[in-house]
Enzyme design. Structure first.
Site, PDB file in Angstrom:
ATOM      1  N   SER A  80     -16.520  -9.053   3.713  1.00 12.70           N
ATOM      2  CA  SER A  80     -15.576  -8.476   4.663  1.00 12.70           C
ATOM      3  C   SER A  80     -14.131  -8.582   4.201  1.00 12.70           C
ATOM      4  CB  SER A  80     -15.720  -9.169   6.027  1.00 12.70           C
ATOM      5  OG  SER A  80     -15.523 -10.574   5.902  1.00 12.70           O
ATOM      6  N   ASP A 245      -9.254 -12.532  15.399  1.00  8.14           N
ATOM      7  CA  ASP A 245     -10.455 -13.338  15.584  1.00  8.14           C
ATOM      8  C   ASP A 245     -10.320 -14.740  14.996  1.00  8.14           C
ATOM      9  OD1 ASP A 245     -10.589 -12.896  12.874  1.00  8.14           O
ATOM     10  OD2 ASP A 245     -12.381 -11.638  12.937  1.00  8.14           O
ATOM     11  N   HIS A 248     -10.806 -13.628  10.117  1.00  7.94           N
ATOM     12  CA  HIS A 248     -10.406 -12.672   9.080  1.00  7.94           C
ATOM     13  C   HIS A 248      -8.880 -12.614   8.987  1.00  7.94           C
ATOM     14  CE1 HIS A 248     -14.548 -11.234   9.984  1.00  7.94           C
ATOM     15  NE2 HIS A 248     -14.565 -11.171   8.668  1.00  7.94           N
TER      16      HIS A 248
END
Length: 347
Positions: A80, A245, A248
């Site tokens: 990610s 969040d 990230h």
């Protein structure tokens, strides 16, 4: 601590090279004691369920009128972090930042292709690399891989993790694609992770980063330590450098990571102005690979590459601290390039 990490990195890399399944870095009792806290931390960290924005396409198209060369092909592979999860505009992803920066340095268009997958572990690299190599006419000139954090959090044996990464690097290098690996970030500063898990997460992620460096350099790639991605700089500015969040990176966090990777990306293509020789004033040097790997794991932005450019053979590598430059992002990069092109036509 550095020498201890160097020894562990050598053991992990050796196990990877000879097919070992893994190295027990912590006793089974200690791992068992932490399982409950790991599960709580995972639920607390959560993560963004949004798909990363699609940033693929051509950057620096204005340079096509002047360079007369085909666009450089840049690929982003990994997890990610490479995909840019956590931001919502394509121009803020690592791929867009690196493509814009590379186009500006090369004064040449850059075609970006991202095959990175949120949640990916190193065992997904085989699939990603196969995608990149499927069309022989579109093999990337350079591939940036960011991987490792999910291997740590899912307890993949580190030797297997390194072996899978080394296999991916070897396949790309066999097709004359340069490879730059952003090694496992320091997971010890994710806000919802508390002691003693925080200490364990830092230890495991840094040990994996050092072992990754050994495996990548042996296959002809270069590494850049991404400790800052979730490390000291994030600990000091978590609200600015972490995304909503708390796991990230934010847009500023991705820009910080991209600034660390861009000089090595350009150097791999022969585009960076700094000499491929160590500068003692910048604490650079030719070091044994395990020692350099351990040092890089503790100091983000540090590059490790084979020492071949300076005529050294054997298990020695070049450790560099390349000077960073502020990256033009997306629209700003295009505007700067167009302004430069206008100046060129007038001169």
């Amino acid at each position: 601590m550095s020498m201890s990490r160097a020894r562990v990195a050598r053991r992990i890399a050796a196990a990877a090279a000879y097919g070992g399944g893994g190295i027990g870095l912590l006793g089974g009792a200690a791992v068992g004691l932490l399982l409950t806290e790991v599960q709580l931390a995972r639920r607390s960290v959560g993560g963004s369920g949004d798909a990363p924005p699609n940033a693929d396409g051509r950057y620096g198209a204005v340079f096509a009128r002047h360079s007369g060369q085909r666009p450089l092909r840049l690929a982003l592979a990994g997890d990610s972090t490479a995909a840019g999860q956590g931001v919502h505009r394509p121009r803020l992803t690592p791929g867009a930042l690196l493509a814009s920066g590379l186009a500006a340095v090369a004064e040449r268009p850059v075609d970006l292709r991202t095959v990175a997958l949120p949640g990916a572990q190193s065992d997904d690299l085989e699939r990603q690399v196969t995608m990149l190599l499927a069309d022989s006419s579109l093999v990337p000139d350079v591939c940036v891989i960011m991987i490792g954090a999910n291997d740590v959090t899912h307890r993949m044996p580190p030797a297997r993790s390194v072996r899978l990464l080394a296999d991916a690097v070897r396949r790309l290098r066999q097709r004359n694609c340069e490879v730059v690996v952003g090694t496992c970030p320091d997971l010890g500063t994710i806000e919802p992770v508390y002691q003693p898990l925080r200490w364990v997460a830092r230890r495991l992620s840094r040990q994996l980063a050092a072992a990754q460096t050994i495996g990548v350099v042996e296959q002809g790639g270069r590494t850049v330590s991404l400790g800052d991605l979730l490390g000291p700089e994030f600990a000091a500015n978590p609200r600015e450098l972490f995304g909503p969040d708390n796991y990230h990176p934010s847009a500023e966090g991705y820009a910080t990571a991209a600034m660390a990777v861009l000089p090595t990306l350009c150097a791999a293509l022969g585009l960076w102005p700094e000499a491929e020789r160590p500068d003692a004033a910048r604490r650079e040097g030719i070091l044994p690979v395990a020692e350099a790997a351990a040092q890089a794991a503790s100091e983000s932005g540090t590059e490790v590459a084979a020492a071949a450019p300076v005529g050294i053979r054997g298990p020695w590598v070049l450790l560099k601290h390349r000077r960073r430059r502020r990256l033009p992002t997306g629209e700003a990069a295009t505007a700067e390039a167009e302004a430069e092109a206008v100046r060129d036509t007038k001169s």
